[in-house]
Scaffold this motif. Structure first.
Motif, PDB file in Angstrom:
ATOM      1  N   GLU A   1       0.847  -1.194   0.000  1.00  0.00           N
ATOM      2  CA  GLU A   1       0.000   0.000   0.000  1.00  0.00           C
ATOM      3  C   GLU A   1       0.878   1.238   0.000  1.00  0.00           C
ATOM      4  OE1 GLU A   1      -2.497  -0.284   3.441  1.00  0.00           O
ATOM      5  OE2 GLU A   1      -3.660  -1.941   2.630  1.00  0.00           O
ATOM      6  N   GLN A   2       0.677   2.088  -0.984  1.00  0.00           N
ATOM      7  CA  GLN A   2       1.383   3.361  -1.071  1.00  0.00           C
ATOM      8  C   GLN A   2       0.376   4.455  -0.752  1.00  0.00           C
ATOM      9  OE1 GLN A   2       2.667   4.471  -4.995  1.00  0.00           O
ATOM     10  NE2 GLN A   2       4.201   5.892  -4.235  1.00  0.00           N
ATOM     11  N   PRO A   3       0.456   5.034   0.468  1.00  0.00           N
ATOM     12  CA  PRO A   3      -0.576   5.991   0.872  1.00  0.00           C
ATOM     13  C   PRO A   3      -0.576   7.296   0.081  1.00  0.00           C
ATOM     14  CG  PRO A   3       0.987   5.573   2.668  1.00  0.00           C
ATOM     15  CD  PRO A   3       1.414   4.763   1.494  1.00  0.00           C
ATOM     16  N   TYR A   4       0.588   7.745  -0.397  1.00  0.00           N
ATOM     17  CA  TYR A   4       0.675   9.041  -1.082  1.00  0.00           C
ATOM     18  C   TYR A   4       1.442   8.883  -2.380  1.00  0.00           C
ATOM     19  CZ  TYR A   4      -0.372  10.310   3.703  1.00  0.00           C
ATOM     20  OH  TYR A   4      -0.941  10.375   4.950  1.00  0.00           O
ATOM     21  N   PHE A   5       0.867   9.334  -3.489  1.00  0.00           N
ATOM     22  CA  PHE A   5       1.485   9.164  -4.790  1.00  0.00           C
ATOM     23  C   PHE A   5       2.830   9.877  -4.895  1.00  0.00           C
ATOM     24  CE2 PHE A   5      -0.921  13.061  -5.279  1.00  0.00           C
ATOM     25  CZ  PHE A   5      -0.055  13.870  -5.993  1.00  0.00           C
ATOM     26  N   TRP A   6       3.028  10.939  -4.112  1.00  0.00           N
ATOM     27  CA  TRP A   6       4.273  11.700  -4.198  1.00  0.00           C
ATOM     28  C   TRP A   6       5.396  11.089  -3.359  1.00  0.00           C
ATOM     29  CZ3 TRP A   6      -0.144  13.626  -1.764  1.00  0.00           C
ATOM     30  CH2 TRP A   6      -0.074  13.706  -0.374  1.00  0.00           C
ATOM     31  N   ASP A   7       5.093  10.074  -2.586  1.00  0.00           N
ATOM     32  CA  ASP A   7       6.082   9.448  -1.715  1.00  0.00           C
ATOM     33  C   ASP A   7       6.395   8.056  -2.258  1.00  0.00           C
ATOM     34  OD1 ASP A   7       7.697   8.656   0.364  1.00  0.00           O
ATOM     35  OD2 ASP A   7       6.206   8.970   1.931  1.00  0.00           O
ATOM     36  N   SER A   8       7.671   7.724  -2.390  1.00  0.00           N
ATOM     37  CA  SER A   8       8.054   6.422  -2.939  1.00  0.00           C
ATOM     38  C   SER A   8       7.934   5.297  -1.909  1.00  0.00           C
ATOM     39  CB  SER A   8       9.487   6.481  -3.467  1.00  0.00           C
ATOM     40  OG  SER A   8      10.387   6.745  -2.396  1.00  0.00           O
ATOM     41  N   LYS A   9       7.611   5.632  -0.660  1.00  0.00           N
ATOM     42  CA  LYS A   9       7.500   4.610   0.382  1.00  0.00           C
ATOM     43  C   LYS A   9       6.230   3.785   0.209  1.00  0.00           C
ATOM     44  CE  LYS A   9      10.072   7.335   3.686  1.00  0.00           C
ATOM     45  NZ  LYS A   9       9.976   8.230   4.817  1.00  0.00           N
ATOM     46  N   VAL A  10       6.388   2.472   0.407  1.00  0.00           N
ATOM     47  CA  VAL A  10       5.279   1.539   0.282  1.00  0.00           C
ATOM     48  C   VAL A  10       5.193   0.740   1.577  1.00  0.00           C
ATOM     49  CG1 VAL A  10       4.394  -0.444  -1.006  1.00  0.00           C
ATOM     50  CG2 VAL A  10       5.591   1.381  -2.214  1.00  0.00           C
ATOM     51  N   ASN A  11       4.016   0.698   2.198  1.00  0.00           N
ATOM     52  CA  ASN A  11       3.809  -0.130   3.386  1.00  0.00           C
ATOM     53  C   ASN A  11       3.640  -1.579   2.947  1.00  0.00           C
ATOM     54  OD1 ASN A  11       3.801   1.949   5.392  1.00  0.00           O
ATOM     55  ND2 ASN A  11       1.777   2.533   4.664  1.00  0.00           N
ATOM     56  N   LEU A  12       4.355  -2.481   3.612  1.00  0.00           N
ATOM     57  CA  LEU A  12       4.292  -3.899   3.285  1.00  0.00           C
ATOM     58  C   LEU A  12       3.614  -4.657   4.421  1.00  0.00           C
ATOM     59  CD1 LEU A  12       7.953  -4.289   1.996  1.00  0.00           C
ATOM     60  CD2 LEU A  12       5.888  -4.018   0.610  1.00  0.00           C
ATOM     61  N   TYR A  13       2.673  -5.522   4.071  1.00  0.00           N
ATOM     62  CA  TYR A  13       1.949  -6.336   5.049  1.00  0.00           C
ATOM     63  C   TYR A  13       1.984  -7.791   4.604  1.00  0.00           C
ATOM     64  CZ  TYR A  13       0.054  -1.818   6.399  1.00  0.00           C
ATOM     65  OH  TYR A  13      -0.088  -0.509   6.787  1.00  0.00           O
ATOM     66  N   LEU A  14       2.098  -8.685   5.569  1.00  0.00           N
ATOM     67  CA  LEU A  14       2.026 -10.114   5.299  1.00  0.00           C
ATOM     68  C   LEU A  14       0.737 -10.644   5.896  1.00  0.00           C
ATOM     69  CD1 LEU A  14       3.689 -12.558   4.139  1.00  0.00           C
ATOM     70  CD2 LEU A  14       4.236 -13.047   6.528  1.00  0.00           C
ATOM     71  N   VAL A  15      -0.077 -11.279   5.062  1.00  0.00           N
ATOM     72  CA  VAL A  15      -1.295 -11.915   5.540  1.00  0.00           C
ATOM     73  C   VAL A  15      -0.999 -13.409   5.635  1.00  0.00           C
ATOM     74  CG1 VAL A  15      -3.717 -12.401   5.076  1.00  0.00           C
ATOM     75  CG2 VAL A  15      -2.766 -10.162   4.504  1.00  0.00           C
ATOM     76  N   VAL A  16      -1.146 -13.943   6.846  1.00  0.00           N
ATOM     77  CA  VAL A  16      -0.905 -15.353   7.130  1.00  0.00           C
ATOM     78  C   VAL A  16      -2.270 -16.000   7.309  1.00  0.00           C
ATOM     79  CG1 VAL A  16       0.221 -16.962   8.719  1.00  0.00           C
ATOM     80  CG2 VAL A  16       1.246 -14.716   8.285  1.00  0.00           C
ATOM     81  N   SER A  17      -2.531 -17.073   6.543  1.00  0.00           N
ATOM     82  CA  SER A  17      -3.876 -17.642   6.568  1.00  0.00           C
ATOM     83  C   SER A  17      -3.845 -19.164   6.436  1.00  0.00           C
ATOM     84  CB  SER A  17      -4.694 -17.049   5.419  1.00  0.00           C
ATOM     85  OG  SER A  17      -5.941 -17.659   5.314  1.00  0.00           O
ATOM     86  N   ARG A  18      -4.601 -19.805   7.284  1.00  0.00           N
ATOM     87  CA  ARG A  18      -4.914 -21.236   7.182  1.00  0.00           C
ATOM     88  C   ARG A  18      -6.397 -21.349   7.528  1.00  0.00           C
ATOM     89  NH1 ARG A  18      -5.249 -25.359  10.538  1.00  0.00           N
ATOM     90  NH2 ARG A  18      -4.327 -24.198  12.262  1.00  0.00           N
TER      91      ARG A  18
END
Length: 146
Positions: free
Chosen positions: A41-58
């Protein structure tokens, strides 16, 4: 006046489309009920930072979303499986341990375990502009291809 109301949203549309909001999935044991998914998820188009999330599912037993920190659009995330069945997730220099029995255990690691990283299952990476999970080829498959 009315024309301005129509033009302003059209001018803003390209700016909003620059944001990243995507994901890819690694199917453990080739089943959709048992997976590790990477969400970017990149909250702001002007910022190159991207939040990374791991979804663990069984499913239907458990499902959890864990924050891996911040990366860039090109950050690769490697997935290793250790003999116990747990996973090591490597994002840049950061490493985390997680499991899919309860999906609750998620811990930042200070370094590589003395017993090793385990088996590299594959890597989440951008390929042709799309986030994908690229499985690591087994030694047998590599030998057969030569």
């Amino acid at each position: 006046m009315r024309l301005r109301h129509l033009i302003l949203p059209l001018l803003a549309a390209p700016l909003l489309t620059a944001c990243i909001n995507d994901g890819a999935t690694y199917e453990i044991d080739n089943t959709r009920e048992h997976v590790l998914s990477l969400i970017r998820e990149q909250p702001y188009f002007w910022d190159s930072k991207v939040n990374l999330y791991l979804v663990v599912s069984r499913m239907p037993a458990c499902l959890r979303r864990h924050h891996l920190g911040v990366g860039t659009e090109k950050t690769k995330v490697e997935i290793y499986q250790v003999p116990s069945g747990a996973f090591i997730v490597k994002s840049g220099k950061r490493m985390y341990a997680t499991e899919t029995q309860t999906c609750e255990s998620f811990a930042k690691m200070d370094g590589e375990p003395a017993e090793g990283m385990g088996k590299l299952m594959g890597t989440f990476r951008v390929k042709d502009g799309e986030l994908v999970f690229v499985r690591e080829e087994s030694e047998e498959a590599k030998s057969a291809g030569n």
